[in-house]
Design a protein around this motif. Structure first.
Motif, PDB file in Angstrom:
ATOM      1  N   LYS A   1       0.832  -1.201   0.000  1.00 11.27           N
ATOM      2  CA  LYS A   1       0.000   0.000   0.000  1.00 11.27           C
ATOM      3  C   LYS A   1       0.869   1.254   0.000  1.00 11.27           C
ATOM      4  CE  LYS A   1      -4.002  -2.144   2.260  1.00 11.27           C
ATOM      5  NZ  LYS A   1      -4.854  -2.178   3.466  1.00 11.27           N
ATOM      6  N   ASP A   2       1.958   1.224   0.759  1.00 11.10           N
ATOM      7  CA  ASP A   2       2.862   2.371   0.780  1.00 11.10           C
ATOM      8  C   ASP A   2       3.487   2.583  -0.590  1.00 11.10           C
ATOM      9  OD1 ASP A   2       2.329   2.819   3.419  1.00 11.10           O
ATOM     10  OD2 ASP A   2       4.169   1.894   4.179  1.00 11.10           O
ATOM     11  N   SER A   3       3.830   1.488  -1.248  1.00 10.56           N
ATOM     12  CA  SER A   3       4.434   1.577  -2.576  1.00 10.56           C
ATOM     13  C   SER A   3       3.464   2.198  -3.576  1.00 10.56           C
ATOM     14  CB  SER A   3       4.853   0.175  -3.045  1.00 10.56           C
ATOM     15  OG  SER A   3       5.408   0.229  -4.341  1.00 10.56           O
TER      16      SER A   3
ATOM     17  N   VAL B   1       1.577   6.957  -6.728  1.00  5.31           N
ATOM     18  CA  VAL B   1       0.532   7.932  -7.056  1.00  5.31           C
ATOM     19  C   VAL B   1       1.016   9.343  -6.731  1.00  5.31           C
ATOM     20  CG1 VAL B   1      -1.778   8.730  -6.433  1.00  5.31           C
ATOM     21  CG2 VAL B   1      -1.367   6.294  -6.769  1.00  5.31           C
ATOM     22  N   PHE B   2       1.583   9.509  -5.555  1.00  4.37           N
ATOM     23  CA  PHE B   2       2.016  10.837  -5.098  1.00  4.37           C
ATOM     24  C   PHE B   2       3.116  11.404  -5.994  1.00  4.37           C
ATOM     25  CE2 PHE B   2       4.470  13.635  -2.211  1.00  4.37           C
ATOM     26  CZ  PHE B   2       3.445  14.513  -1.883  1.00  4.37           C
TER      27      PHE B   2
ATOM     28  N   GLU C   1      -9.514  16.647 -12.644  1.00  4.21           N
ATOM     29  CA  GLU C   1      -9.981  15.266 -12.512  1.00  4.21           C
ATOM     30  C   GLU C   1      -8.836  14.332 -12.142  1.00  4.21           C
ATOM     31  OE1 GLU C   1     -12.408  12.033 -12.207  1.00  4.21           O
ATOM     32  OE2 GLU C   1     -12.894  14.165 -12.251  1.00  4.21           O
ATOM     33  N   GLN C   2      -7.653  14.580 -12.700  1.00  6.67           N
ATOM     34  CA  GLN C   2      -6.491  13.756 -12.349  1.00  6.67           C
ATOM     35  C   GLN C   2      -6.169  13.889 -10.856  1.00  6.67           C
ATOM     36  OE1 GLN C   2      -3.946  15.564 -15.368  1.00  6.67           O
ATOM     37  NE2 GLN C   2      -3.660  13.568 -16.320  1.00  6.67           N
ATOM     38  N   TYR C   3      -6.240  15.115 -10.375  1.00 11.12           N
ATOM     39  CA  TYR C   3      -5.995  15.341  -8.949  1.00 11.12           C
ATOM     40  C   TYR C   3      -7.070  14.669  -8.090  1.00 11.12           C
ATOM     41  CZ  TYR C   3      -2.272  18.757  -9.717  1.00 11.12           C
ATOM     42  OH  TYR C   3      -1.085  19.363 -10.057  1.00 11.12           O
ATOM     43  N   ARG C   4      -8.302  14.724  -8.560  1.00 12.98           N
ATOM     44  CA  ARG C   4      -9.394  14.089  -7.809  1.00 12.98           C
ATOM     45  C   ARG C   4      -9.142  12.592  -7.640  1.00 12.98           C
ATOM     46  NH1 ARG C   4     -14.457  15.526  -6.563  1.00 12.98           N
ATOM     47  NH2 ARG C   4     -14.414  17.337  -7.959  1.00 12.98           N
ATOM     48  N   VAL C   5      -8.718  11.953  -8.721  1.00  9.18           N
ATOM     49  CA  VAL C   5      -8.422  10.519  -8.669  1.00  9.18           C
ATOM     50  C   VAL C   5      -7.301  10.254  -7.670  1.00  9.18           C
ATOM     51  CG1 VAL C   5      -7.595   8.532  -9.978  1.00  9.18           C
ATOM     52  CG2 VAL C   5      -9.214  10.111 -11.033  1.00  9.18           C
ATOM     53  N   ALA C   6      -6.266  11.085  -7.715  1.00  6.20           N
ATOM     54  CA  ALA C   6      -5.130  10.893  -6.808  1.00  6.20           C
ATOM     55  C   ALA C   6      -5.563  11.035  -5.347  1.00  6.20           C
ATOM     56  CB  ALA C   6      -4.039  11.914  -7.137  1.00  6.20           C
ATOM     57  N   ILE C   7      -6.345  12.061  -5.073  1.00 10.53           N
ATOM     58  CA  ILE C   7      -6.808  12.291  -3.700  1.00 10.53           C
ATOM     59  C   ILE C   7      -7.663  11.121  -3.218  1.00 10.53           C
ATOM     60  CG2 ILE C   7      -8.357  13.722  -2.306  1.00 10.53           C
ATOM     61  CD1 ILE C   7      -7.304  16.145  -3.936  1.00 10.53           C
ATOM     62  N   ASN C   8      -8.557  10.636  -4.067  1.00 14.14           N
ATOM     63  CA  ASN C   8      -9.405   9.511  -3.681  1.00 14.14           C
ATOM     64  C   ASN C   8      -8.582   8.261  -3.419  1.00 14.14           C
ATOM     65  OD1 ASN C   8     -11.784  10.962  -3.799  1.00 14.14           O
ATOM     66  ND2 ASN C   8     -12.218  10.428  -5.923  1.00 14.14           N
ATOM     67  N   MET C   9      -7.572   8.032  -4.260  1.00 15.53           N
ATOM     68  CA  MET C   9      -6.727   6.865  -4.056  1.00 15.53           C
ATOM     69  C   MET C   9      -5.932   6.977  -2.761  1.00 15.53           C
ATOM     70  SD  MET C   9      -5.716   3.928  -5.046  1.00 15.53           S
ATOM     71  CE  MET C   9      -5.861   3.599  -6.801  1.00 15.53           C
ATOM     72  N   LEU C  10      -5.357   8.134  -2.509  1.00 17.24           N
ATOM     73  CA  LEU C  10      -4.577   8.325  -1.280  1.00 17.24           C
ATOM     74  C   LEU C  10      -5.457   8.233  -0.041  1.00 17.24           C
ATOM     75  CD1 LEU C  10      -2.277  11.241  -2.495  1.00 17.24           C
ATOM     76  CD2 LEU C  10      -1.587   8.877  -2.034  1.00 17.24           C
TER      77      LEU C  10
ATOM     78  N   THR D   1      -8.160   6.323   0.186  1.00 15.45           N
ATOM     79  CA  THR D   1      -8.435   4.894   0.339  1.00 15.45           C
ATOM     80  C   THR D   1      -7.243   4.174   0.947  1.00 15.45           C
ATOM     81  OG1 THR D   1      -9.895   4.955  -1.591  1.00 15.45           O
ATOM     82  CG2 THR D   1      -9.116   2.790  -0.890  1.00 15.45           C
ATOM     83  N   LEU D   2      -6.048   4.607   0.559  1.00 17.32           N
ATOM     84  CA  LEU D   2      -4.828   3.987   1.079  1.00 17.32           C
ATOM     85  C   LEU D   2      -4.469   4.509   2.472  1.00 17.32           C
ATOM     86  CD1 LEU D   2      -2.727   4.107  -2.199  1.00 17.32           C
ATOM     87  CD2 LEU D   2      -3.553   2.038  -1.063  1.00 17.32           C
ATOM     88  N   GLU D   3      -5.269   5.476   2.971  1.00 13.30           N
ATOM     89  CA  GLU D   3      -5.106   6.048   4.297  1.00 13.30           C
ATOM     90  C   GLU D   3      -3.770   6.755   4.469  1.00 13.30           C
ATOM     91  OE1 GLU D   3      -5.977   2.812   6.986  1.00 13.30           O
ATOM     92  OE2 GLU D   3      -8.130   3.153   6.809  1.00 13.30           O
ATOM     93  N   HIS D   4      -3.325   7.414   3.405  1.00 10.76           N
ATOM     94  CA  HIS D   4      -2.128   8.259   3.464  1.00 10.76           C
ATOM     95  C   HIS D   4      -2.590   9.706   3.528  1.00 10.76           C
ATOM     96  CE1 HIS D   4       1.603   5.799   2.706  1.00 10.76           C
ATOM     97  NE2 HIS D   4       0.648   4.874   2.647  1.00 10.76           N
TER      98      HIS D   4
END
Length: 489
Positions: free
Chosen positions: A41-43, A48-49, A59-68, A70-73
């Protein structure tokens, strides 16, 4: 995709993050998101970051924020969010952050109203076609705040500004019930009727026209119908109430149970006593013992006396117990419960190991989970039933909270409602998987309850809830008593 990103994601299938739709991205990395190790998950989070500085669109930023998220970062997520605010000050992400950080944190109706006006000034609805629902959420919350303060005029003023018909019933219903509970029937009635009429419109559509919006709107039919018809019943307008109920049960027969209380009262008010008695009997047989006074009255009226009532009553309760016993068989399981050490509201460590020899009831919940909250009076009654039994322990596991100050909110909620619960915070992640306890138990939705026997084995697992206190008491008794017995296998 750049080589450094592929290398960082070597433990997954290859992805094209920046160009990929959110659902595709989450689907491709589902195995890591759900079952990956901390290092995996850290990897993924680092990959992503590290790509963020190449993004061009919001929209690209939105996807990144949602993924991070979910990964609890959260640290990385907040860093990306700050970049977005600078890069897209008039964009939807910055708007959503304002709604979350300013509007929802405002407490009074006046403060929320001030924040809403600022929202419209900086991010007009017209700038975000297709996103009207985001503003409806805010309007419903604003109206709810005014309704709670008893200001029906301002509440209805903002409800009238909602855009999406399929969703507005949520705001109307909540405000209507709040005003009704405060005794303002005049203001509540048209709101509840609007909700009912909207839901009826969607529920009556031909099947081929029922999209997800229609199905969502239809879900509020029973609740709005019950509240509105309840007003008619209290006003003695039994015939009108009965007409609406029978119309509802024609288009939505699955709503019969939810409408049973107002149905029997309407039947009784129009002189249809035998039918009212039949509905009441079914209600009582499902554990709604609060209707017993009316049941006794009709029993004596229809039978000429109370002779035989005790035997009749016992039979109904025995049938209910058998029904519950059959029902809980579907919840049976047998596997070791994951061990845990969690802190309670006092900061003390409570472990499952320390409770060996006891039947333990775990109830996973959150302050924002309405089904969880609705079940609490029943769970309180069930816990009280075992208050003198040292071999039974109830633990209420607070999980999946969304706010940073959730601990204060949990304490406030428990104190306000005076629940005598042993609450544990599910915020200590497993060092190997990064999972909280809910995930280790396989919880996919809350409320979720586990009955663990004296040897530390999960014997029953159930999800969902009921607001019926008597039913919950009987169900929990059957579950606990069954868990006290040796496993048949």
């Amino acid at each position: 995709m750049k080589k450094h990103l592929l290398a960082a994601l070597a433990l997954t299938t290859s992805i094209c993050y920046a160009q990929q739709k959110p659902n595709d991205l989450f689907q491709r990395n589902r195995s890591i998101l759900e079952n990956g190790s901390v290092s995996q998950k850290d990897s993924l989070a680092n990959a992503v970051f590290n790509e963020v500085n190449t993004y061009k669109t919001e929209e690209q930023y939105r996807v990144a924020i949602n993924m991070l998220r979910t990964l609890e970062h959260e640290d990385k997520m907040e860093s990306v969010s700050k970049t977005v605010k600078k890069k897209f000050p008039k964009g939807s992400l910055t708007r959503d952050a304002f709604i979350s950080d300013v509007f929802y944190k405002a407490e009074s109706g006046a403060d929320k109203e001030k924040a809403y006006k600022e929202l419209l000034k900086k991010w007009p609805v017209s700038n975000f076609p297709g996103q009207e629902l985001s503003y409806d959420y805010v309007l419903a919350n604003l109206a709810g705040a005014f309704a709670t303060e008893g200001n029906a005029t301002r509440a209805t003023h903002y409800l009238a500004q909602m855009h999406e018909r399929f969703w507005r019933g949520n705001g109307y219903l909540s405000v209507g019930k709040t005003l009704l509970a405060a005794g303002d029937t005049t203001a509540a009635t048209p709101l509840l009727k609007t909700t009912m009429d909207d839901a009826y419109y969607y529920i009556s559509l031909p099947e081929e026209q029922k999209d997800n919006k229609a199905r969502f709107a239809s879900m509020g039919y029973a609740s709005s119908m019950s509240s509105y018809v309840g007003i008619l019943v209290n006003q003695g307008a039994y015939a009108e109430a009965l007409d609406l109920i029978e119309k509802a049960m024609t288009v939505a027969p699955e709503q019969a149970d939810a409408l049973a209380n107002v149905y029997y009262k309407s039947l009784l008010g129009t002189g249809r006593k035998l039918e009212a008695y039949q509905v009441l009997t079914k209600l009582y047989a499902k554990g709604q013992f609060n209707v017993e006074d009316d049941l006794k009255m009709l029993y004596a009226d229809l039978n000429g006396s109370m002779k035989g009532y005790a035997r009749f009553n016992t039979g109904l309760k025995n049938d209910l117990i058998k029904s519950i016993q059959e029902h809980i068989k579907q919840m049976e399981t047998y596997k070791p419960a994951p061990d845990f050490e969690l802190r309670n509201l006092k900061g003390e460590i409570v472990s499952l190991a320390s409770l060996k020899g006891k039947v333990v009831v775990l109830d996973f919940w959150a302050t924002w989970c309405q089904p969880c909250i609705r079940s609490f009076p029943g769970m309180q009654a069930a816990q009280a039933m075992y208050s003198t039994d040292d071999n039974v322990q109830f633990l209420f596991i607070n999980t999946w909270e969304r706010d940073k100050d959730y601990k204060e909110k949990v304490v406030s909620f428990i104190d306000k409602n005076q629940y005598p619960f042993e609450v544990l915070y599910d915020d200590q992640k497993d060092p190997a998987t990064g999972q909280v306890l809910a995930a280790k138990f396989g919880v996919k939705g809350i409320p979720a309850k586990f009955i663990i026997d004296a040897n530390g084995n999960i014997r029953y697992f159930l999800t969902g809830s009921s607001p019926n206190v008597d039913y919950i008491k009987m169900e929990m008794k059957e579950l606990i008593e069954a868990a006290k017995k040796p496993h048949a296998g």
